[in-house]
Design a protein around this motif. Structure first.
Motif, PDB file in Angstrom:
ATOM      1  N   ILE A  35       0.866  -1.196   0.000  1.00 28.80           N
ATOM      2  CA  ILE A  35       0.000   0.000   0.000  1.00 28.80           C
ATOM      3  C   ILE A  35       0.895   1.236   0.000  1.00 28.80           C
ATOM      4  CG2 ILE A  35      -1.790   1.294   1.248  1.00 28.80           C
ATOM      5  CD1 ILE A  35      -2.765  -1.341   2.411  1.00 28.80           C
ATOM      6  N   SER A 213       2.455  -4.551 -10.138  1.00 25.56           N
ATOM      7  CA  SER A 213       1.977  -4.518  -8.740  1.00 25.56           C
ATOM      8  C   SER A 213       2.065  -3.103  -8.168  1.00 25.56           C
ATOM      9  CB  SER A 213       2.782  -5.484  -7.870  1.00 25.56           C
ATOM     10  OG  SER A 213       2.637  -6.779  -8.327  1.00 25.56           O
ATOM     11  N   LEU A 215       0.043  -0.272  -6.896  1.00 26.38           N
ATOM     12  CA  LEU A 215      -1.297   0.123  -6.430  1.00 26.38           C
ATOM     13  C   LEU A 215      -1.539   1.621  -6.613  1.00 26.38           C
ATOM     14  CD1 LEU A 215      -3.930  -0.912  -5.145  1.00 26.38           C
ATOM     15  CD2 LEU A 215      -2.952  -0.411  -2.917  1.00 26.38           C
ATOM     16  N   ILE A 218      -3.028   2.188  -9.897  1.00 18.32           N
ATOM     17  CA  ILE A 218      -4.403   1.674  -9.950  1.00 18.32           C
ATOM     18  C   ILE A 218      -5.352   2.646  -9.225  1.00 18.32           C
ATOM     19  CG2 ILE A 218      -5.929  -0.208  -9.203  1.00 18.32           C
ATOM     20  CD1 ILE A 218      -3.542  -2.115  -9.604  1.00 18.32           C
TER      21      ILE A 218
END
Lengths: 258, 240
Positions: A35, A213, A215, A218
Motif C-alpha cells: 500500500i 503490482s 497500487l 491503480i
C-alpha cells in the motif's frame, strides 16, 4: 448543480476508501510496496496524470459510442420485438435467452476475430449494455397504454408511430433510468475489454499497473474512472431532463403529422 | 340503428365461469338507452363485445357493417404532450368544428383549453373525454360510466344537451345511478345478478326519456327507480 453533487458524493466515497486503506496500512503495518503512502500516490499522479487523463477520456469516448450504438440497436430490435407476429415472438424469445449468457465470456472470441483495436472495445462495450436496454425497451414498447391508446384505436387513428410516441412518452422516466443505468455498464464493458486485451484506454493502464503490482497507479486510474463515470451519468440525466421538459411543453403532436 | 346479440357466450381467459351464456339481447335506435346492473354483472364486458374490443366465444352480434360503434370509458386520458385544446382540435374533423365549439360551451370545457389533462379534476376529465367522442363519426356510442365523476346537476345538463344535439344517434349509457337512467333513458336494459346461463338475463324497463326543458314527475321517477332496482336484484316478475 447535479454534477457537483454527484462529484462530491464520489469524491467523499473515494476519500473514505483511501482513508480506510491507509488506516489499515498503519494499523497492520503493511509495506509501502503493498500500500503506497500518500506522498508516493501524489508523485505518481504528477508523473502520470496527463497520460492517464488522456487514457480515461479515450475509454469514455469508446463507452459513449458503444452506448449510443446499443441504444439505437435496442430501439430498432425493440420495435420488432413489440409485435405480436412471428418476427416479434422470435425476437423476444431470442432476447430473453441471449441475455442470460454472460457476454464477457464471449469477449476473447471477439478479440480473436477482430484484433485488439477500437472495434473490439466498441463491440464489447455495446454488447454489455445492449441486453438490459433491449429487454426494457421490448417490455415498454410491447405494453399498451390502454387508457391513452383506446381512443386512437377505436377511432381508427392508431399507427405504429403514434403507438411508439404514446408508449415512449408514458414511460419516459423508466426509459431514462434504464439508459442511465446502462451508461455505467457501457463504461464497465469498455474497461473490461481494455483490461482483457486492448492496447489503449484506462483498462489497459490498470492491466499494466497490475503486472507491475503498482497500487498507486491503480488508485489514480480508479479515481479518474469514477470522475468520468459521474460526469457521464449526470450528462445523460441532464439530457433526459431536457427531453422531458421539451416533451411536456411541446406544441406539436405526433398524430397531427400523420 | 339496430344491434342484436344471439346466443352470446363469453368467458374471460383463465376464468372458471362464463360472464354470459346463451345471451339474447337487442336494441333499436336512435335514442338514449341505458345499461344498468350491479357491479360485476358484465356491463362493461357486454359493451366491449358489442364494440368489438372482445370477441365472443360463441354466438353472434349483428348490426349493419356500415354503422360505426364507438366505446368509451371513464379512465381514458389524452396524451400528456398536448394541452386539452390542442388535442381536441387535432382529433376533431374539420366538418365538426362548429359542433365542437357548441359542446365546449355547453359542457363548460372552454376554460380548460390551455390546461394539461393531468392537472384537471376527474369530473373535468370525464367531460373532455366525452366531448372528443361526440365529435367523431358514430352511429352508436357506448358510454361506460363516462360521467361517473361529474356532479349531478352538470351531469343531468350534459345528458339533456346530448339528447338535443344528437337526436338521430344511438347512445348506450352504462351507469350505476338508477335515478339518472330512469329519468333520461328511453329503455333501461338491466343486467340482473343471476345465473349466467339465462338467455333472458337482461330485463328491459321503460325509462322516462326526459328531454331538455321538461321535468319528469318525481313519483314516476321513483316508481321507475324501484322497478330498475328490483330487476337488478333479479326479483322482477315481468321480463321482456
Amino acid at each position: 448543480m447535479k454534477t457537483l453533487k454527484r462529484l462530491f458524493q464520489f469524491i467523499s466515497i473515494y476519500a473514505t476508501a483511501l482513508g480506510l486503506l491507509w488506516s489499515a496500512k498503519i494499523i497492520y503495518g503493511f509495506s509501502d510496496y503493498l500500500i503506497p503512502p500518500p506522498l508516493e500516490v501524489l508523485q505518481v499522479t504528477i508523473q502520470n496524470g496527463p497520460h492517464y487523463v488522456k487514457a480515461v477520456l479515450n475509454t469514455l469516448a469508446v463507452a459513449i459510442a458503444g452506448h449510443m450504438f446499443a441504444i439505437i440497436l435496442a430501439t430498432a430490435v425493440g420495435l420488432v420485438g413489440r409485435l405480436n407476429t412471428w418476427p416479434g415472438n422470435l425476437t423476444r424469445t431470442a432476447a430473453y435467452n441471449l441475455q442470460a449468457y454472460p457476454i464477457v465470456a464471449v469477449a476473447p472470441i471477439i478479440f480473436l476475430f477482430l484484433g485488439d483495436g477500437l472495434i473490439s472495445r466498441l463491440l464489447i462495450a455495446a454488447m454489455i449494455c445492449y441486453f438490459p436496454l433491449l429487454l426494457s425497451f421490448i417490455g415498454i414498447l410491447a405494453k399498451p397504454v390502454e387508457e391513452v391508446e383506446h381512443f386512437f384505436r377505436i377511432t381508427g387513428r392508431i399507427n405504429w408511430r403514434l403507438e411508439l410516441s404514446i408508449r415512449t412518452f408514458e414511460n419516459l422516466d423508466k426509459i431514462i433510468t434504464v439508459i442511465v443505468g446502462s451508461g455505467t455498464m457501457a463504461l464497465v464493458g469498455t474497461i473490461i475489454a481494455e483490461f482483457l486485451a486492448a492496447t489503449n484506454g484506462i483498462g489497459y493502464i490498470i492491466r499494466k499497473a497490475l503486472y507491475q503490482s503498482n497500487l498507486a497507479k491503480i488508485l489514480i486510474a480508479l479515481f479518474l474512472i469514477g470522475l468520468c463515470s459521474s460526469m457521464y451519468l449526470t450528462f445523460i440525466e441532464t439530457i433526459g431532463a431536457w427531453i422531458k421538459t421539451r416533451l411536456y411543453g411541446t406544441r406539436s403532436s405526433p398524430y397531427k403529422q400523420i | 340503428m339496430q344491434i342484436a346479440c344471439r346466443n352470446l357466450h363469453y368467458t374471460y381467459p383463465g376464468a372458471d365461469f362464463p360472464v354470459f351464456s346463451n345471451l339474447d339481447w337487442s336494441i333499436e335506435g336512435p335514442g338514449f338507452f341505458s345499461l344498468f346492473g350491479l357491479s360485476g354483472t358484465g356491463k362493461s364486458t357486454l359493451a366491449k363485445l358489442i364494440s368489438g374490443e372482445l370477441s365472443p366465444g360463441q354466438g353472434e352480434i349483428n348490426y349493419p357493417k356500415t354503422r360505426r360503434i364507438l366505446y368509451t370509458h371513464n379512465t381514458e386520458r389524452i396524451p400528456g404532450w398536448d394541452t386539452v385544446g390542442e388535442h381536441l382540435r387535432s382529433v376533431t374533423p374539420t366538418s365538426k368544428t362548429s359542433l365542437l365549439n357548441h359542446i365546449l360551451k355547453d359542457y363548460g370545457i372552454r376554460t380548460y383549453m390551455e390546461s394539461r389533462f393531468s392537472g384537471l379534476s376527474m369530473g373535468q376529465k370525464n367531460r373532455i373525454n366525452l366531448a372528443r367522442y361526440l365529435v367523431q363519426e358514430f352511429d352508436l356510442l357506448i358510454a361506460d360510466e363516462v360521467l361517473a365523476n361529474v356532479d349531478e346537476p352538470t351531469r343531468n345538463q350534459i345528458i339533456e344537451r346530448l339528447k338535443t344535439l344528437f337526436p338521430q344517434k344511438t347512445f348506450l349509457y352504462i351507469s350505476h345511478n338508477a335515478l339518472e337512467v330512469a329519468r333520461f333513458s328511453r329503455t333501461i336494459h338491466v343486467l340482473s345478478h343471476e345465473s349466467t346461463a339465462s338467455a333472458n338475463r337482461i330485463h328491459k324497463t321503460d325509462g322516462l326519456d326526459q328531454e331538455e326543458g321538461t321535468e319528469a314527475p318525481e313519483e314516476l321517477v321513483q316508481e321507475r327507480v324501484y322497478a330498475i332496482l328490483r330487476s337488478a336484484a333479479g326479483t322482477n316478475e315481468s321480463r321482456l
